[in-house]
Design a protein around this motif. Structure first.
Motif, PDB file in Angstrom:
ATOM      1  N   VAL A  51     -47.117 -86.976   3.156  1.00 38.80           N
ATOM      2  CA  VAL A  51     -48.133 -86.068   2.608  1.00 38.80           C
ATOM      3  C   VAL A  51     -47.272 -85.162   1.545  1.00 38.80           C
ATOM      4  CG1 VAL A  51     -49.796 -84.088   2.921  1.00 38.80           C
ATOM      5  CG2 VAL A  51     -49.596 -86.057   4.382  1.00 38.80           C
ATOM      6  N   TYR A  52     -46.170 -84.837   1.920  1.00 39.13           N
ATOM      7  CA  TYR A  52     -45.593 -83.718   1.084  1.00 39.13           C
ATOM      8  C   TYR A  52     -44.276 -84.110   0.530  1.00 39.13           C
ATOM      9  CZ  TYR A  52     -49.047 -80.552   3.397  1.00 39.13           C
ATOM     10  OH  TYR A  52     -50.139 -79.822   3.711  1.00 39.13           O
ATOM     11  N   ASP A  53     -43.902 -85.124   0.780  1.00 36.09           N
ATOM     12  CA  ASP A  53     -42.447 -85.819   0.138  1.00 36.09           C
ATOM     13  C   ASP A  53     -42.725 -87.021  -0.586  1.00 36.09           C
ATOM     14  OD1 ASP A  53     -39.963 -85.198  -0.564  1.00 36.09           O
ATOM     15  OD2 ASP A  53     -39.135 -86.068   1.412  1.00 36.09           O
ATOM     16  N   LYS A  54     -43.954 -87.295  -1.143  1.00 37.76           N
ATOM     17  CA  LYS A  54     -44.336 -88.632  -1.641  1.00 37.76           C
ATOM     18  C   LYS A  54     -43.647 -88.668  -2.927  1.00 37.76           C
ATOM     19  CE  LYS A  54     -48.679 -86.442  -3.265  1.00 37.76           C
ATOM     20  NZ  LYS A  54     -50.000 -86.542  -3.005  1.00 37.76           N
ATOM     21  N   ASP A  55     -42.984 -87.950  -3.691  1.00 38.92           N
ATOM     22  CA  ASP A  55     -42.205 -88.238  -4.650  1.00 38.92           C
ATOM     23  C   ASP A  55     -40.820 -88.897  -4.679  1.00 38.92           C
ATOM     24  OD1 ASP A  55     -44.158 -87.461  -6.310  1.00 38.92           O
ATOM     25  OD2 ASP A  55     -43.527 -85.333  -6.526  1.00 38.92           O
ATOM     26  N   ASP A  56     -40.559 -88.814  -3.253  1.00 42.41           N
ATOM     27  CA  ASP A  56     -39.072 -89.398  -3.040  1.00 42.41           C
ATOM     28  C   ASP A  56     -39.424 -90.870  -2.509  1.00 42.41           C
ATOM     29  OD1 ASP A  56     -36.828 -90.209  -1.662  1.00 42.41           O
ATOM     30  OD2 ASP A  56     -36.000 -88.114  -2.115  1.00 42.41           O
ATOM     31  N   GLU A  57     -39.009 -91.818  -3.327  1.00 44.39           N
ATOM     32  CA  GLU A  57     -39.581 -93.386  -2.782  1.00 44.39           C
ATOM     33  C   GLU A  57     -38.754 -93.852  -1.664  1.00 44.39           C
ATOM     34  OE1 GLU A  57     -39.172 -95.838  -6.106  1.00 44.39           O
ATOM     35  OE2 GLU A  57     -40.709 -94.860  -7.429  1.00 44.39           O
ATOM     36  N   GLU A  58     -37.542 -93.304  -1.651  1.00 45.30           N
ATOM     37  CA  GLU A  58     -36.737 -93.679  -0.262  1.00 45.30           C
ATOM     38  C   GLU A  58     -37.271 -93.194   0.807  1.00 45.30           C
ATOM     39  OE1 GLU A  58     -32.080 -93.707   1.207  1.00 45.30           O
ATOM     40  OE2 GLU A  58     -32.657 -92.526  -0.623  1.00 45.30           O
ATOM     41  N   HIS A  59     -37.676 -91.781   0.858  1.00 42.85           N
ATOM     42  CA  HIS A  59     -38.186 -91.125   1.945  1.00 42.85           C
ATOM     43  C   HIS A  59     -39.579 -91.858   2.456  1.00 42.85           C
ATOM     44  CE1 HIS A  59     -35.678 -87.128   1.474  1.00 42.85           C
ATOM     45  NE2 HIS A  59     -34.952 -88.357   1.514  1.00 42.85           N
ATOM     46  N   VAL A  60     -40.394 -92.075   1.487  1.00 41.74           N
ATOM     47  CA  VAL A  60     -41.824 -92.596   1.711  1.00 41.74           C
ATOM     48  C   VAL A  60     -41.721 -94.095   2.290  1.00 41.74           C
ATOM     49  CG1 VAL A  60     -43.994 -93.725   0.500  1.00 41.74           C
ATOM     50  CG2 VAL A  60     -42.910 -91.335  -0.081  1.00 41.74           C
ATOM     51  N   ASP A  61     -40.613 -94.749   1.850  1.00 41.16           N
ATOM     52  CA  ASP A  61     -40.443 -96.162   2.370  1.00 41.16           C
ATOM     53  C   ASP A  61     -39.724 -96.081   3.940  1.00 41.16           C
ATOM     54  OD1 ASP A  61     -40.013 -99.015   2.058  1.00 41.16           O
ATOM     55  OD2 ASP A  61     -37.716 -98.721   2.369  1.00 41.16           O
TER      56      ASP A  61
END
Length: 377
Positions: A334-344
Motif C-alpha cells: 500500500v505505502y511502498d509501491k514505488d519500490d519495485e524490489e520491495h513490492v516484489d
C-alpha cells in the motif's frame, strides 16, 4: 688490376667457408653471450626487487596481523549482577515513510496508516487516543579512532525527550545478516549503577527483502539535558563496551553529530495472550523546534516500526507472529509501491513462492517444535 680484383672477388666467393664462419660465429656468440649476461643481470635485478617486495609485504602483514592476533578481543565473563533473561529477543519490522512530500501533513498520513493497520491486522486495533506523542533531539556520538575512545563497529546515540523529560543513551553493534549468536554475544551490559534503568535486546531487524541481527542496550536517565562529553563518562555507563578506555585516553572528547528534532508517536501493549508490541512512527526534521511542534513542514526522513517480543521462558504465539508478518508485507504494497524490489518481495511472500520474513531457525528457544508451529491455528 682488373684481374687482381677478380681474384680477390673469386677468393671471397670460393674460399674455405670455415674461414668466414669462424669469424662470423665468434662475433655472434660474443653478442649472444653479452645479451644473455644482460638478460640474466636484468632478471636477477627484477627477481631481487620482487623478493624485496614480497619480504616487505610479509613484514608489513605480520606487523598488522600479529598485534591483532595476540591482542584479539574475547568477550569477558558478565558481571555478577547481569542476568541473561534480561536480554529481550526481539523482532522489528521497519518501513521507510515515503514519499516525503506526502508526510508534510503527518497527522493525515498517520490516520491513513491507522486505518490500513486496523483493516489488515486481527491482533492490533489502534486509536489515536491510545498512543503517546513525544519529541526528542537526537545526536550520534563518534567514539571510534585513537583520538576518541577506540571503539569498533559500535554506534552510540543520545535522545533528549521534551515531554517525558529524560535522556536515553544507547549502544548498538554486532550487525550481521547471518550469525545471530555471534551478533548478540557482545558485552553490552551497562554498569551496575545503571542496570536497573536499562533495557537490553538481541534483535532481528526485518526489512522488506532481508533481515539482520544486532545487539543493543539503552539506558534511561531522568534528566532531559544529560550530556556525555568524554570517553570516561561513557565507560562509566558501559564499562565493557569501552574497554579500551584507560587513563591515557579517558579524557578524549567524543564527537557529537546532531541530527535534528524527531516526532514520535507510539502504541505499546499486549497482542494475543502475552506478546508485547511497540508500534512507532518516528519522523526527522531539520527545522527549529517550534516548527516541528506545529507540523506541516517538510520532513527529512521517517520510519514505521513494529517490534514484538515475549517474556523470558514464554513462547511466541504463532497467530500473532503470522498476523504481524502479513501486516508488514500488506503495508509495503500500500505505502511502498514505488519500490519495485520491495513490492516484489511482498508479493512473493504473500503468495507463498518465496520467504523473506523471520529466520525462525535462529529463534528455536522461542518456538514450539516445528510440527506444532506449522499446525497450530
Amino acid at each position: 688490376n682488373a684481374a687482381h680484383m677478380k681474384h680477390e672477388f673469386q677468393a671471397l666467393r670460393d674460399g674455405d667457408p670455415d674461414d668466414i664462419d669462424v669469424v662470423f660465429d665468434e662475433g655472434y656468440h660474443y653478442l649472444v653471450k653479452e645479451q644473455r649476461k644482460k638478460k640474466l643481470r636484468f632478471a636477477a635485478v627484477v627477481l631481487g626487487a620482487l623478493c624485496l617486495i614480497v619480504i616487505l609485504a610479509v613484514v608489513a602483514g605480520l606487523s598488522i596481523f600479529l598485534p591483532i592476533y595476540f591482542t584479539r578481543y574475547t568477550v569477558p565473563e558478565p558481571p555478577s549482577y547481569f542476568r541473561y533473561e534480561d536480554i529481550r529477543e526481539t523482532v522489528e519490522y521497519q518501513i521507510a515513510l515515503r514519499p516525503h512530500d506526502a508526510w508534510t501533513d503527518r497527522e493525515t498520513m498517520i490516520n491513513l496508516w491507522i486505518s490500513t493497520i486496523n483493516h489488515f491486522s486481527s491482533s492490533l486495533k489502534l486509536f489515536r487516543g491510545t498512543s503517546v506523542v513525544d519529541y526528542y533531539r537526537q545526536a550520534h556520538l563518534t567514539t571510534s579512532g585513537s583520538s576518541h575512545c577506540r571503539t569498533r563497529d559500535t554506534k552510540v546515540r543520545t535522545r533528549e525527550y521534551l515531554y517525558s523529560k529524560k535522556t536515553v543513551i544507547d549502544v548498538k553493534g554486532g550487525e550481521s545478516d547471518h550469525d545471530k549468536e555471534d551478533s548478540c554475544n557482545k558485552a553490552f551490559w551497562p554498569s551496575e549503577a545503571y542496570y536497573n534503568v536499562s533495557s537490553q535486546k538481541c534483535e532481528e531487524d526485518l526489512h522488506p527483502c532481508f533481515s539482520k541481527y544486532t545487539r543493543g542496550t539503552a539506558v534511561t536517565i531522568q534528566d532531559p539535558h544529560f550530556q556525555v562529553k568524554t570517553c570516561k563518562e561513557l565507560k562509566n555507563i558501559f564499562p565493557d563496551v569501552f574497554y579500551k578506555v584507560n587513563p591515557s585516553n579517558e579524557h578524549n572528547e567524543v564527537k557529537v553529530q546532531e541530527s535534528g528534532y524527531w516526532y514520535k508517536r507510539e502504541w505499546a501493549g499486549i497482542a494475543g495472550n502475552h506478546t508485547h508490541y511497540q508500534l512507532v512512527f518516528t519522523i526527522n526534521y531539520h527545522e527549529v523546534l517550534s516548527e516541528v511542534l506545529r507540523g506541516n513542514v517538510p520532513i527529512e526522513e521517517g520510519e514505521f516500526s513494529l517490534r514484538f517480543w515475549v517474556d523470558y521462558g514464554l513462547k511466541w504465539e504463532k497467530p500473532v507472529v503470522d498476523d504481524f508478518q502479513a501486516l508488514f508485507y500488506q503495508l509495503l504494497l500500500v505505502y511502498d509501491k514505488d519500490d519495485e524490489e520491495h513490492v516484489d518481495c511482498a508479493n512473493t511472500f504473500l503468495n507463498g513462492t518465496e520467504f523473506h520474513g523471520i529466520k525462525f531457525d535462529a529463534h528455536q528457544d522461542y518456538i514450539y517444535d516445528l510440527d506444532y508451529w506449522d499446525n497450530i491455528n
